[in-house]
Design an enzyme around this catalytic site. Sequence first.
Site, PDB file in Angstrom:
ATOM      1  N   LYS A  22      -4.678  28.748 -37.679  1.00 15.89           N
ATOM      2  CA  LYS A  22      -3.335  28.604 -38.262  1.00 15.89           C
ATOM      3  C   LYS A  22      -2.775  27.211 -37.983  1.00 15.89           C
ATOM      4  O   LYS A  22      -2.265  26.550 -38.879  1.00 15.89           O
ATOM      5  CB  LYS A  22      -2.409  29.672 -37.681  1.00 15.89           C
ATOM      6  CG  LYS A  22      -0.939  29.440 -38.005  1.00 15.89           C
ATOM      7  CD  LYS A  22      -0.048  30.541 -37.483  1.00 15.89           C
ATOM      8  CE  LYS A  22       0.458  30.327 -36.078  1.00 15.89           C
ATOM      9  NZ  LYS A  22       1.506  29.307 -35.927  1.00 15.89           N
ATOM     10  N   ASN A  23      -2.860  26.799 -36.729  1.00 16.53           N
ATOM     11  CA  ASN A  23      -2.199  25.547 -36.353  1.00 16.53           C
ATOM     12  C   ASN A  23      -2.938  24.298 -36.833  1.00 16.53           C
ATOM     13  O   ASN A  23      -2.438  23.182 -36.659  1.00 16.53           O
ATOM     14  CB  ASN A  23      -1.971  25.484 -34.839  1.00 16.53           C
ATOM     15  CG  ASN A  23      -0.859  26.426 -34.414  1.00 16.53           C
ATOM     16  OD1 ASN A  23      -0.171  27.010 -35.246  1.00 16.53           O
ATOM     17  ND2 ASN A  23      -0.690  26.584 -33.106  1.00 16.53           N
ATOM     18  N   CYS A 117      14.651  29.009 -31.752  1.00 15.82           N
ATOM     19  CA  CYS A 117      13.804  30.146 -32.098  1.00 15.82           C
ATOM     20  C   CYS A 117      13.684  30.998 -30.860  1.00 15.82           C
ATOM     21  O   CYS A 117      14.177  30.628 -29.800  1.00 15.82           O
ATOM     22  CB  CYS A 117      12.448  29.689 -32.605  1.00 15.82           C
ATOM     23  SG  CYS A 117      11.363  29.132 -31.325  1.00 15.82           S
ATOM     24  N   ARG A 122      13.537  24.291 -28.800  1.00 16.35           N
ATOM     25  CA  ARG A 122      12.534  23.567 -29.588  1.00 16.35           C
ATOM     26  C   ARG A 122      13.114  22.485 -30.511  1.00 16.35           C
ATOM     27  O   ARG A 122      13.073  22.604 -31.741  1.00 16.35           O
ATOM     28  CB  ARG A 122      11.676  24.544 -30.389  1.00 16.35           C
ATOM     29  CG  ARG A 122      10.916  25.488 -29.496  1.00 16.35           C
ATOM     30  CD  ARG A 122      10.061  26.436 -30.265  1.00 16.35           C
ATOM     31  NE  ARG A 122       8.783  25.883 -30.668  1.00 16.35           N
ATOM     32  CZ  ARG A 122       7.852  26.578 -31.300  1.00 16.35           C
ATOM     33  NH1 ARG A 122       8.059  27.832 -31.593  1.00 16.35           N
ATOM     34  NH2 ARG A 122       6.719  26.020 -31.649  1.00 16.35           N
ATOM     35  N   ASP A 307       0.051  29.298 -25.840  1.00 10.79           N
ATOM     36  CA  ASP A 307      -0.176  30.359 -26.832  1.00 10.79           C
ATOM     37  C   ASP A 307      -1.117  31.461 -26.321  1.00 10.79           C
ATOM     38  O   ASP A 307      -1.323  32.460 -27.013  1.00 10.79           O
ATOM     39  CB  ASP A 307      -0.741  29.769 -28.134  1.00 10.79           C
ATOM     40  CG  ASP A 307       0.336  29.071 -28.957  1.00 10.79           C
ATOM     41  OD1 ASP A 307       1.504  29.077 -28.541  1.00 10.79           O
ATOM     42  OD2 ASP A 307       0.004  28.511 -30.015  1.00 10.79           O
ATOM     43  N   ARG A 399       2.198  36.738 -38.731  1.00 12.19           N
ATOM     44  CA  ARG A 399       2.331  35.285 -38.894  1.00 12.19           C
ATOM     45  C   ARG A 399       1.088  34.570 -38.372  1.00 12.19           C
ATOM     46  O   ARG A 399       0.787  33.466 -38.820  1.00 12.19           O
ATOM     47  CB  ARG A 399       3.555  34.769 -38.128  1.00 12.19           C
ATOM     48  CG  ARG A 399       4.877  35.183 -38.734  1.00 12.19           C
ATOM     49  CD  ARG A 399       6.010  34.448 -38.059  1.00 12.19           C
ATOM     50  NE  ARG A 399       5.617  33.077 -37.821  1.00 12.19           N
ATOM     51  CZ  ARG A 399       5.934  32.357 -36.741  1.00 12.19           C
ATOM     52  NH1 ARG A 399       6.679  32.871 -35.807  1.00 12.19           N
ATOM     53  NH2 ARG A 399       5.527  31.120 -36.609  1.00 12.19           N
TER      54      ARG A 399
HETATM   55  C1  UD1 Z   1       2.800  23.708 -31.473  1.00 10.36           C
HETATM   56  C2  UD1 Z   1       2.129  24.954 -31.982  1.00 10.36           C
HETATM   57  C3  UD1 Z   1       2.564  26.169 -31.153  1.00 10.36           C
HETATM   58  C4  UD1 Z   1       2.316  25.899 -29.678  1.00 10.36           C
HETATM   59  C5  UD1 Z   1       2.937  24.580 -29.258  1.00 10.36           C
HETATM   60  C6  UD1 Z   1       2.596  24.161 -27.841  1.00 10.36           C
HETATM   61  C7  UD1 Z   1       1.865  24.479 -34.338  1.00 10.36           C
HETATM   62  C8  UD1 Z   1       2.272  24.784 -35.735  1.00 10.36           C
HETATM   63  N1  UD1 Z   1       2.505  25.155 -33.377  1.00 10.36           N
HETATM   64  O1  UD1 Z   1       4.219  23.893 -31.646  1.00 10.36           O
HETATM   65  O2  UD1 Z   1       1.785  27.290 -31.566  1.00 10.36           O
HETATM   66  O3  UD1 Z   1       2.908  26.937 -28.911  1.00 10.36           O
HETATM   67  O4  UD1 Z   1       2.481  23.523 -30.118  1.00 10.36           O
HETATM   68  O5  UD1 Z   1       1.224  24.080 -27.678  1.00 10.36           O
HETATM   69  O6  UD1 Z   1       0.951  23.704 -34.088  1.00 10.36           O
HETATM   70  N2  UD1 Z   1       9.814  19.082 -27.897  1.00 10.36           N
HETATM   71  C9  UD1 Z   1      10.928  18.305 -27.797  1.00 10.36           C
HETATM   72  N3  UD1 Z   1      11.224  17.448 -28.829  1.00 10.36           N
HETATM   73  C10 UD1 Z   1      10.449  17.331 -29.933  1.00 10.36           C
HETATM   74  C11 UD1 Z   1       9.301  18.133 -30.028  1.00 10.36           C
HETATM   75  C12 UD1 Z   1       8.992  19.007 -28.991  1.00 10.36           C
HETATM   76  O7  UD1 Z   1      11.677  18.373 -26.814  1.00 10.36           O
HETATM   77  O8  UD1 Z   1      10.780  16.545 -30.828  1.00 10.36           O
HETATM   78  C13 UD1 Z   1       9.457  20.033 -26.807  1.00 10.36           C
HETATM   79  C14 UD1 Z   1       9.459  21.483 -27.213  1.00 10.36           C
HETATM   80  O9  UD1 Z   1      10.739  22.060 -27.159  1.00 10.36           O
HETATM   81  C15 UD1 Z   1       8.498  22.087 -26.196  1.00 10.36           C
HETATM   82  C16 UD1 Z   1       7.475  20.960 -25.984  1.00 10.36           C
HETATM   83  O10 UD1 Z   1       8.116  19.768 -26.442  1.00 10.36           O
HETATM   84  O11 UD1 Z   1       9.166  22.342 -24.991  1.00 10.36           O
HETATM   85  C17 UD1 Z   1       6.166  21.119 -26.726  1.00 10.36           C
HETATM   86  O12 UD1 Z   1       6.454  21.479 -28.065  1.00 10.36           O
HETATM   87  P1  UD1 Z   1       5.501  21.087 -29.280  1.00 10.36           P
HETATM   88  O13 UD1 Z   1       4.165  20.679 -28.781  1.00 10.36           O
HETATM   89  O14 UD1 Z   1       6.232  20.146 -30.173  1.00 10.36           O
HETATM   90  O15 UD1 Z   1       5.371  22.471 -30.021  1.00 10.36           O
HETATM   91  P2  UD1 Z   1       5.184  22.635 -31.562  1.00 10.36           P
HETATM   92  O16 UD1 Z   1       4.468  21.438 -32.107  1.00 10.36           O
HETATM   93  O17 UD1 Z   1       6.469  23.062 -32.195  1.00 10.36           O
END
Ligand code: UD1
Length: 419
Positions: A22-23, A117, A122, A307, A399
């Site tokens: 998925k990711n 969420c 996030r 995850d 999902r």
């Molecule tokens: C992706 C994965 C999700 C997985 C996560 C962590 C996808 C579609 N989803 O989510 O399944 O659980 O990685 O491995 O690939 N953060 C900030 N600012 C930002 C972006 C992130 O503060 O601009 C923080 C987030 O709140 C979180 C951490 O960084 O605490 C990591 O998040 P991130 O790696 O961005 O998760 P996703 O990419 O949303």
Amino acid sequence: MEKLHIQGGIPLRGEVHISGAKNAALPILTASLLAYEPVKIKNLPHLQDVTTIIELLGLMGVDVTLDESCEVEIDTRNISSFIAPYELVKTMRASILVLGPLLTRYGSADVSLPGGCAIGTRPVDLHINGLQAMGADIMLKEGYIRARAPEGLKGASFTFNLVTVTGTENLMMAAVLAKGQTVLHNAAREPEVIDLANFLLMLGADIQGAGTDTIVINGVDRLSGGSYSILPDRIEAGTYLVAAAITGGKIKLTHVRPDTLTVVIEKLRLGGADIEVGDDWISLDMTNKRPKAVDIMTAPYPGFATDMQAQFLALNSIADGESRIVENIFENRFMHIQELHRMGAKIQLQGNTAICQGIPKLTGAPLMATDLRASASLVLAGLAAEGKTIIDRIYHIDRGYERIEEKLAQLGAKIKRVS
Ligand code: UD1
């Protein structure tokens, strides 16, 4: 609302085919916005999130054709809108992945802010800061990120102050059509980031270092088309391995990439599982054994994936001994604990650490799914428990897990979907 009914206590046995990741599918589908010629994507998982992103591309006027073998062909030549509306983004945060591609190729993107969420706030500040460093003009207006770059984006050096998977992917996609060189420091190293880079390379992008913490991208004028097959899903694979371990079963996963599951395999071996690994298969045998408790700390790849945290907490809840699971990525990712309590689990939450005292057996109970991976952990707990478990709100599971009840039933589980 659909529910899963599970009659627990049956050791899983047999073979299961792992679907595409998925990711990896989500960013690769949005990266198709960068292709000037049609692209074909294979091994796409049949999941609600994939349908949502395809719907989003369709809303933009992109032609998406699904053939009989469920391969998708994407043609951007008729694109007419650069908007990702709230109605879709609120159902799937990963819609933010259209921001980088739209902005770099078309100079305009209006993407609804994803907002909070279930598993935490996030934010997407790093996506925005990175694009601004590349020259984008970005305003937050009426709940939308309004991004403009009429002259195109410019390469930049950008350091993520924390590791973000979709943030890295968004900036990598933006950089492939930017003018000049972009260097991303402290980039995410997840296999899905590498898969996206491989897709972009196939289209003619110039990217070096994907899979390390420094990615160097030299912008090109245009990308072509082509055909690409998505990486197997390491989280789905890990979930089935835990399903076998928690039920004292013996299974073989096929169409899997064992090198993306190193830490999960290591932890399951520590938990007492006999595991064998081939090029594209993994077998696990836990026959007549009770798992041993294992400690876990989540971290960005190559660390233990957040995850997979919930699934291991379910496993620890019936394991021999006490364990600690520390969640370092998301601040509120333990909603499965209260549901596991309803099955008799002994888990205490202290800050971001779950301290679990393993008990010999869980008992079946009515449960509520709260988010994708938490729901998976409840299914695993239900498979291991004595008696019947009914899980409500299973749209969360759909999902991220393709035909989960069919795949588990093939392995001998007594599970059915009831509407
Ligand atoms: C992706 C994965 C999700 C997985 C996560 C962590 C996808 C579609 N989803 O989510 O399944 O659980 O990685 O491995 O690939 N953060 C900030 N600012 C930002 C972006 C992130 O503060 O601009 C923080 C987030 O709140 C979180 C951490 O960084 O605490 C990591 O998040 P991130 O790696 O961005 O998760 P996703 O990419 O949303």
